[in-house]
Design an enzyme around this catalytic site. Structure first.
Site, PDB file in Angstrom:
ATOM      1  N   SER A  13      48.031  36.359  47.824  1.00  0.00           N
ATOM      2  CA  SER A  13      47.042  36.062  46.768  1.00  0.00           C
ATOM      3  C   SER A  13      47.430  34.825  45.954  1.00  0.00           C
ATOM      4  CB  SER A  13      46.916  37.285  45.853  1.00  0.00           C
ATOM      5  OG  SER A  13      46.743  36.907  44.511  1.00  0.00           O
TER       6      SER A  13
HETATM    7  N1  LIG Z   1      41.312  35.528  37.364  1.00  0.00           N
HETATM    8  C1  LIG Z   1      42.215  36.494  37.936  1.00  0.00           C
HETATM    9  C2  LIG Z   1      41.825  36.800  39.356  1.00  0.00           C
HETATM   10  C3  LIG Z   1      42.573  37.994  39.871  1.00  0.00           C
HETATM   11  C4  LIG Z   1      42.022  38.433  41.208  1.00  0.00           C
HETATM   12  O1  LIG Z   1      40.778  38.444  41.415  1.00  0.00           O
HETATM   13  N2  LIG Z   1      42.917  38.824  42.098  1.00  0.00           N
HETATM   14  C5  LIG Z   1      42.491  39.285  43.369  1.00  0.00           C
HETATM   15  C6  LIG Z   1      43.543  38.988  44.405  1.00  0.00           C
HETATM   16  S1  LIG Z   1      43.566  37.242  44.707  1.00  0.00           S
HETATM   17  C7  LIG Z   1      42.278  40.773  43.295  1.00  0.00           C
HETATM   18  O2  LIG Z   1      43.011  41.468  42.633  1.00  0.00           O
HETATM   19  N3  LIG Z   1      41.265  41.246  43.999  1.00  0.00           N
HETATM   20  C8  LIG Z   1      40.984  42.628  44.075  1.00  0.00           C
HETATM   21  C9  LIG Z   1      39.595  42.960  43.669  1.00  0.00           C
HETATM   22  O3  LIG Z   1      38.973  42.139  42.971  1.00  0.00           O
HETATM   23  O4  LIG Z   1      39.129  44.033  44.044  1.00  0.00           O
HETATM   24  C10 LIG Z   1      43.655  35.954  37.858  1.00  0.00           C
HETATM   25  O5  LIG Z   1      43.813  34.730  37.840  1.00  0.00           O
HETATM   26  O6  LIG Z   1      44.590  36.757  37.807  1.00  0.00           O
END
Ligand SMILES: N[C@@H](CCC(=O)N[C@@H](CS)C(=O)NCC(=O)O)C(=O)O
Length: 218
Positions: free
Chosen positions: A12
């Site tokens: 990620s």
């Molecule tokens: N704006 C957040 C984005 C976090 C994010 O969307 N992370 C993703 C992984 S890249 C996640 O946890 N996705 C799981 C989901 O949204 O279900 C940050 O910068 O931490």
């Protein structure tokens, strides 16, 4: 110093920018891997920690925080000493870092995600509009580092750690990166950091495995 717990998914982007920051500061981490493709971040246990169900998330003692850019700021503030150039105290210098972190959140990372990563993942052709957005974003970085080593000057900051993660989309971008020599020199400078490879290898490995997958898995 007790370890900071980091809930993360290794490829990620936002998780890797936090890892780069922790490495730069030598913050000891207790790594807790959540495989988001297996929906491990949706478990009741993790939802209690972070109701938004996103990684990266940290627990520093009783304190919990998520959103990668907020985490990076917090880690420098807590573990970076009096005045750390990664996120300087000087109001104007800090404002420049903040501006780039906001640009990254609102524009740069999203552009790379939506206009480079998703077309590669879905095996679709990017639209003309998407292509223009990517060119504009790479050009922006190229201009920013024209006369500097890093995005805000001669010191590395957390803005470099945030933006380099999106910039790594160059690895899958089918366009011509030689049009951005300043940006590529900046990218190389960051890749030469002793912890860059260790933190980012999972991303490059993931890309390689995605390129090899059969058509029906796209
Ligand atoms: N704006 C957040 C984005 C976090 C994010 O969307 N992370 C993703 C992984 S890249 C996640 O946890 N996705 C799981 C989901 O949204 O279900 C940050 O910068 O931490």
């Amino acid at each position: 110093m007790a370890n900071v717990e980091l809930y993360y998914f290794s490829p990620s982007g936002p998780c890797r920018s936090v890892l780069l920051t922790a490495k730069a500061l030598s913050v000891p981490l207790e790594l807790k891997h959540l495989h988001i493709w297996n929906k491990e971040h949706l478990s009741p246990e993790f939802t209690k920690i972070n109701p938004d169900q996103t990684v990266p998330t940290i627990k520093d003692g009783e304190f919990t925080l998520w959103e990668s850019r907020a985490i990076m700021r917090y880690l420098v503030g807590k573990y970076g000493g009096e005045d750390n150039s990664l996120y300087p105290r000087d109001l104007k210098k800090r404002a420049e870092v903040d501006r780039l972190l906001d640009y990254d959140l609102g524009v740069f990372y999203r552009t790379m995600l939506e206009c480079v990563w998703l077309p590669m993942k879905d095996r679709t052709e990017p639209t003309k509009e998407q292509e223009e957005k990517v060119v504009k974003a790479f050009t922006r970085i190229d201009t920013l580092v024209k006369d500097k080593k890093f995005l805000t000057g001669n010191n590395l900051t957390i803005a470099d750690f945030a933006i380099v993660i999106g910039f790594a989309a160059e690895y899958i971008y089918p366009g011509d990166m030689s049009k951005y020599p300043n940006a590529m020199a900046w990218y190389k400078r960051i890749q030469e950091l002793p912890y860059y490879k260790e933190v980012n290898q999972s991303y490059y490995d993931l890309v390689e495995s995605m390129k090899k997958r059969p058509a029906e898995q796209s």
